[in-house]
Design a protein around this motif. Structure first.
Motif, PDB file in Angstrom:
ATOM      1  N   GLY A   6      31.095  58.026  28.140  1.00 48.49           N
ATOM      2  CA  GLY A   6      31.686  57.062  29.137  1.00 48.49           C
ATOM      3  C   GLY A   6      33.006  56.696  28.633  1.00 48.49           C
ATOM      4  N   SER A   7      33.481  55.540  29.334  1.00 47.86           N
ATOM      5  CA  SER A   7      34.836  54.731  29.001  1.00 47.86           C
ATOM      6  C   SER A   7      34.615  53.411  28.557  1.00 47.86           C
ATOM      7  CB  SER A   7      35.487  55.026  30.384  1.00 47.86           C
ATOM      8  OG  SER A   7      35.162  54.386  31.280  1.00 47.86           O
ATOM      9  N   ALA A   8      35.748  52.591  28.830  1.00 42.39           N
ATOM     10  CA  ALA A   8      35.773  51.365  28.029  1.00 42.39           C
ATOM     11  C   ALA A   8      34.609  50.590  28.694  1.00 42.39           C
ATOM     12  CB  ALA A   8      37.020  50.777  28.330  1.00 42.39           C
ATOM     13  N   THR A  25      43.181  43.520  34.433  1.00 43.61           N
ATOM     14  CA  THR A  25      43.170  42.830  33.087  1.00 43.61           C
ATOM     15  C   THR A  25      43.112  43.769  31.946  1.00 43.61           C
ATOM     16  OG1 THR A  25      42.082  41.327  34.617  1.00 43.61           O
ATOM     17  CG2 THR A  25      42.334  40.749  32.313  1.00 43.61           C
ATOM     18  N   LEU A  26      42.277  44.722  31.871  1.00 45.83           N
ATOM     19  CA  LEU A  26      42.176  45.419  30.733  1.00 45.83           C
ATOM     20  C   LEU A  26      43.403  45.880  29.975  1.00 45.83           C
ATOM     21  CD1 LEU A  26      40.336  46.466  28.232  1.00 45.83           C
ATOM     22  CD2 LEU A  26      39.884  48.432  29.769  1.00 45.83           C
ATOM     23  N   ASP A  27      44.370  46.325  31.089  1.00 43.24           N
ATOM     24  CA  ASP A  27      45.770  46.781  30.464  1.00 43.24           C
ATOM     25  C   ASP A  27      46.550  45.922  29.723  1.00 43.24           C
ATOM     26  OD1 ASP A  27      45.158  49.160  31.804  1.00 43.24           O
ATOM     27  OD2 ASP A  27      45.737  48.278  33.713  1.00 43.24           O
ATOM     28  N   ASP A  69      21.964  47.043  41.322  1.00 38.43           N
ATOM     29  CA  ASP A  69      22.131  48.318  40.756  1.00 38.43           C
ATOM     30  C   ASP A  69      20.903  49.251  41.515  1.00 38.43           C
ATOM     31  OD1 ASP A  69      22.431  50.661  39.003  1.00 38.43           O
ATOM     32  OD2 ASP A  69      23.739  49.235  38.056  1.00 38.43           O
ATOM     33  N   LEU A  70      21.105  50.550  41.216  1.00 39.95           N
ATOM     34  CA  LEU A  70      20.081  51.639  41.729  1.00 39.95           C
ATOM     35  C   LEU A  70      18.976  51.602  40.766  1.00 39.95           C
ATOM     36  CD1 LEU A  70      22.451  54.820  41.827  1.00 39.95           C
ATOM     37  CD2 LEU A  70      21.930  52.921  43.767  1.00 39.95           C
ATOM     38  N   VAL A  71      18.927  51.102  39.704  1.00 44.37           N
ATOM     39  CA  VAL A  71      18.076  51.039  38.574  1.00 44.37           C
ATOM     40  C   VAL A  71      18.003  49.686  37.627  1.00 44.37           C
ATOM     41  CG1 VAL A  71      17.445  53.625  38.189  1.00 44.37           C
ATOM     42  CG2 VAL A  71      19.417  52.533  36.942  1.00 44.37           C
ATOM     43  N   ASN A  72      16.853  49.350  37.080  1.00 48.04           N
ATOM     44  CA  ASN A  72      16.644  48.456  35.831  1.00 48.04           C
ATOM     45  C   ASN A  72      17.182  47.056  35.874  1.00 48.04           C
ATOM     46  OD1 ASN A  72      15.844  51.052  34.766  1.00 48.04           O
ATOM     47  ND2 ASN A  72      17.963  51.093  33.597  1.00 48.04           N
ATOM     48  N   ILE A 116      36.367  46.698  40.215  1.00 48.10           N
ATOM     49  CA  ILE A 116      36.486  47.508  38.820  1.00 48.10           C
ATOM     50  C   ILE A 116      36.715  48.993  38.879  1.00 48.10           C
ATOM     51  CG2 ILE A 116      35.436  47.819  36.357  1.00 48.10           C
ATOM     52  CD1 ILE A 116      34.735  44.710  36.712  1.00 48.10           C
ATOM     53  N   SER A 117      35.868  49.445  39.670  1.00 49.84           N
ATOM     54  CA  SER A 117      35.460  50.987  39.833  1.00 49.84           C
ATOM     55  C   SER A 117      36.542  51.783  40.181  1.00 49.84           C
ATOM     56  CB  SER A 117      34.545  51.169  41.189  1.00 49.84           C
ATOM     57  OG  SER A 117      33.368  50.493  41.086  1.00 49.84           O
ATOM     58  N   ASN A 118      36.743  52.942  39.562  1.00 48.62           N
ATOM     59  CA  ASN A 118      37.870  53.697  39.437  1.00 48.62           C
ATOM     60  C   ASN A 118      37.744  54.607  40.420  1.00 48.62           C
ATOM     61  OD1 ASN A 118      40.124  52.808  37.533  1.00 48.62           O
ATOM     62  ND2 ASN A 118      38.599  53.362  35.690  1.00 48.62           N
ATOM     63  N   PRO A 119      38.957  55.407  40.898  1.00 50.51           N
ATOM     64  CA  PRO A 119      40.323  54.808  40.509  1.00 50.51           C
ATOM     65  C   PRO A 119      40.734  53.473  41.388  1.00 50.51           C
ATOM     66  CG  PRO A 119      40.323  56.843  42.062  1.00 50.51           C
ATOM     67  CD  PRO A 119      38.726  56.266  41.805  1.00 50.51           C
ATOM     68  N   ALA A 132      30.370  49.395  39.899  1.00 52.29           N
ATOM     69  CA  ALA A 132      29.535  50.574  40.198  1.00 52.29           C
ATOM     70  C   ALA A 132      30.116  51.822  40.420  1.00 52.29           C
ATOM     71  CB  ALA A 132      28.851  49.905  41.692  1.00 52.29           C
ATOM     72  N   GLY A 133      29.401  52.822  40.135  1.00 54.71           N
ATOM     73  CA  GLY A 133      30.043  54.096  39.960  1.00 54.71           C
ATOM     74  C   GLY A 133      30.199  54.934  38.751  1.00 54.71           C
ATOM     75  N   ILE A 134      30.931  56.105  38.816  1.00 59.97           N
ATOM     76  CA  ILE A 134      30.689  56.801  37.575  1.00 59.97           C
ATOM     77  C   ILE A 134      31.984  56.595  36.728  1.00 59.97           C
ATOM     78  CG2 ILE A 134      29.176  58.714  38.296  1.00 59.97           C
ATOM     79  CD1 ILE A 134      31.815  60.491  38.638  1.00 59.97           C
ATOM     80  N   PRO A 135      31.683  56.688  35.403  1.00 58.93           N
ATOM     81  CA  PRO A 135      32.940  56.480  34.322  1.00 58.93           C
ATOM     82  C   PRO A 135      33.482  57.927  34.021  1.00 58.93           C
ATOM     83  CG  PRO A 135      31.132  56.221  33.166  1.00 58.93           C
ATOM     84  CD  PRO A 135      30.597  56.636  34.731  1.00 58.93           C
ATOM     85  N   ARG A 136      34.526  58.048  33.404  1.00 62.81           N
ATOM     86  CA  ARG A 136      35.274  59.197  33.045  1.00 62.81           C
ATOM     87  C   ARG A 136      34.696  59.906  31.925  1.00 62.81           C
ATOM     88  NH1 ARG A 136      41.000  58.698  31.506  1.00 62.81           N
ATOM     89  NH2 ARG A 136      40.708  56.758  30.902  1.00 62.81           N
ATOM     90  N   ILE A 157      33.385  60.631  44.296  1.00 64.78           N
ATOM     91  CA  ILE A 157      32.072  59.997  44.349  1.00 64.78           C
ATOM     92  C   ILE A 157      32.177  58.498  44.231  1.00 64.78           C
ATOM     93  CG2 ILE A 157      30.110  59.495  42.643  1.00 64.78           C
ATOM     94  CD1 ILE A 157      30.478  62.238  41.584  1.00 64.78           C
ATOM     95  N   ASN A 158      33.095  57.820  43.623  1.00 59.93           N
ATOM     96  CA  ASN A 158      33.401  56.498  43.602  1.00 59.93           C
ATOM     97  C   ASN A 158      33.884  56.095  45.009  1.00 59.93           C
ATOM     98  OD1 ASN A 158      32.377  56.443  41.055  1.00 59.93           O
ATOM     99  ND2 ASN A 158      33.960  55.820  39.995  1.00 59.93           N
ATOM    100  N   GLY A 159      34.736  56.737  45.494  1.00 63.66           N
ATOM    101  CA  GLY A 159      35.184  56.535  47.063  1.00 63.66           C
ATOM    102  C   GLY A 159      33.976  56.206  47.908  1.00 63.66           C
ATOM    103  N   GLY A 160      33.230  56.891  48.055  1.00 66.15           N
ATOM    104  CA  GLY A 160      32.000  56.897  48.928  1.00 66.15           C
ATOM    105  C   GLY A 160      31.034  55.485  48.342  1.00 66.15           C
ATOM    106  N   ILE A 161      31.057  55.257  47.091  1.00 64.67           N
ATOM    107  CA  ILE A 161      30.196  54.194  46.577  1.00 64.67           C
ATOM    108  C   ILE A 161      30.753  52.891  47.096  1.00 64.67           C
ATOM    109  CG2 ILE A 161      29.340  52.949  44.444  1.00 64.67           C
ATOM    110  CD1 ILE A 161      28.876  55.699  43.420  1.00 64.67           C
ATOM    111  N   ILE A 162      32.230  52.802  46.910  1.00 66.90           N
ATOM    112  CA  ILE A 162      32.910  51.826  47.315  1.00 66.90           C
ATOM    113  C   ILE A 162      32.919  51.396  48.708  1.00 66.90           C
ATOM    114  CG2 ILE A 162      35.394  50.821  47.356  1.00 66.90           C
ATOM    115  CD1 ILE A 162      33.895  50.067  44.656  1.00 66.90           C
TER     116      ILE A 162
END
Ligand code: NAI
Length: 341
Positions: free
Chosen positions: A229-231, A147-149, A33-36, A116-119, A76-80, A92-97
């Motif tokens: 955040g989200s789930a 799987t969550l669905d 991760d970037l941190v921690n 897992i990262s959306n969308p 990795a990435g930002i949630p909704r 944002i997440n497109g660039g990260i992925i």
């Protein structure tokens, strides 16, 4: 078995890493991760299971985390936040992925990759395009985690039945993609006849609202968390479920079926039949879809597409809407990488 979690310090990454640390199937777990992550890894290493956990930070580069990984799980990435759709995360997440994919292509091109990262409908296509560009793409090893669905579909129908249907006996099939109307739960056909009878006993309004709840269940969490955040926990559970099944399949266990969002490719048995089904709806260029899949040591062996022959008229309509939207989501992912050339 070496597993790498990318985005491991986040809301999903931490509980997912905990579940992986508890799994006897995991020998080595790297948390990137970037941190921690060094602190979180130290914490996990005090648990008396054998998996050895290492925390890696972005400024050290990806190599230590990814080298020799058999499985890479990516939350990795930002949630909704409230009011956002998954598609709002694309920029944002497109660039990260895309960046993570480039590094996986360099350091672990043969690993199984769980996105897992959306969308998810688009990020999986981004990942595939980067791997294609690098000449290392194997569609059998790339999975969008949906799987969550189905986990939600099991929970919601059990809840609606007042506990008459127990979650442990349920395995609802959910097909399509992973966002709103692209999520298509199939309640009308299931090996559990009690589930089908219960569903048929519902009024049309109840059926519609159950389907809507599965499609938009993620919004319940985003709203309840009020911008935090989200789930995360239900997602960590779901991501672990797919990762664990895959690890069992890699270890040689047979007849393992899960659902995931994959590319329809001739290397995967059943792809041609699914493509023909999609073409029969007048659609082309829907190259990715979530369906039940059989897993083996090399990844996706076959698509269990028989479900498509059993869906009712309403589900067919939902699937048509889904496919229309998927087409756009996929094209957006592909263009993101091709446009960067
Ligand atoms: P979070 O914000 O709690 O954690 C994300 C982590 O990713 C953070 O620790 C952050 O530092 C890290 N990160 C950001 N950029 C990175 C990079 N370039 N390299 C490595 N790490 C990076 O978010 P949360 O709740 O864990 O969600 C993560 C993603 O999962 C989101 O995109 C969310 O939409 C998605 N998600 C997917 C679901 C699915 O069913 N597929 C369900 C729920 C969430």
């Amino acid at each position: 078995m070496k597993v790498a979690v990318i985005g491991a310090a986040g809301g999903i990454g931490q509980p997912l890493s905990l579940l992986l640390k508890l799994s006897p199937l995991v020998d080595e777990l790297t948390m990137y991760d970037l941190v921690n992550t060094p602190g979180i890894a130290a914490d996990l290493n005090h648990i008396d299971t054998d998996a050895k956990v290492t925390g890696c930070l972005a400024d050290e580069g990806f190599e230590g985390a990814l080298q020799n990984a058999d499985l890479v799980v990516i939350p990795a990435g930002i949630p909704r936040k409230p009011g956002m759709t998954r598609d709002d995360l694309f920029a944002i997440n497109g660039g990260i992925i895309s960046n993570i994919a480039e590094n996986c292509a360099k350091s672990c091109p043969k690993a199984h990759i769980l996105v897992i990262s959306n969308p998810v409908n688009s990020t999986v296509a981004i990942f595939a395009e980067v791997f294609k560009k690098c000449g290392v793409y194997d569609p059998r090893r790339l999975y969008g985690v949906t799987t969550l669905d189905l986990v939600r579909a099991n929970s919601f129908i059990s809840e609606l039945s007042g506990g008459k249907l127990q979650s442990k006996d349920l395995n609802v099939t959910v097909i399509g993609g992973h966002s709103g109307e692209t999520i298509v739960p199939i309640f009308s056909h299931n090996s559990n006849s009690q589930l089908v009878s219960f569903y048929e006993s519902l009024s049309m309004e109840q059926r519609d609202s159950l389907i809507h709840r599965v499609q938009f269940g993620g919004d319940e969490i985003v709203t309840a968390k009020k911008g935090q955040g989200s789930a995360t926990l239900s997602m960590a559970y779901s991501g672990f479920r797919l990762a664990e099944s895959l690890m069992k399949a890699i270890a040689g266990e047979t007849n393992i079926i899960e659902s995931a969002y994959i590319q329809l490719d001739q290397s995967i048995q059943g792809s041609t039949e699914v493509k023909s089904y999609i073409a029969s709806k007048g659609l082309t260029d829907v190259e990715y879809i979530s369906l039940p899949i059989k897993l083996g040591p090399r990844g996706v062996e076959s698509i269990e597409f028989d479900i498509l022959n059993h869906i009712n008229e309403n589900e067919e309509e939902l699937l048509s809407t889904c496919l229309e939207q998927l087409k756009g989501n996929i094209a957006k992912g592909v263009d993101f990488v091709k446009g960067a050339n």
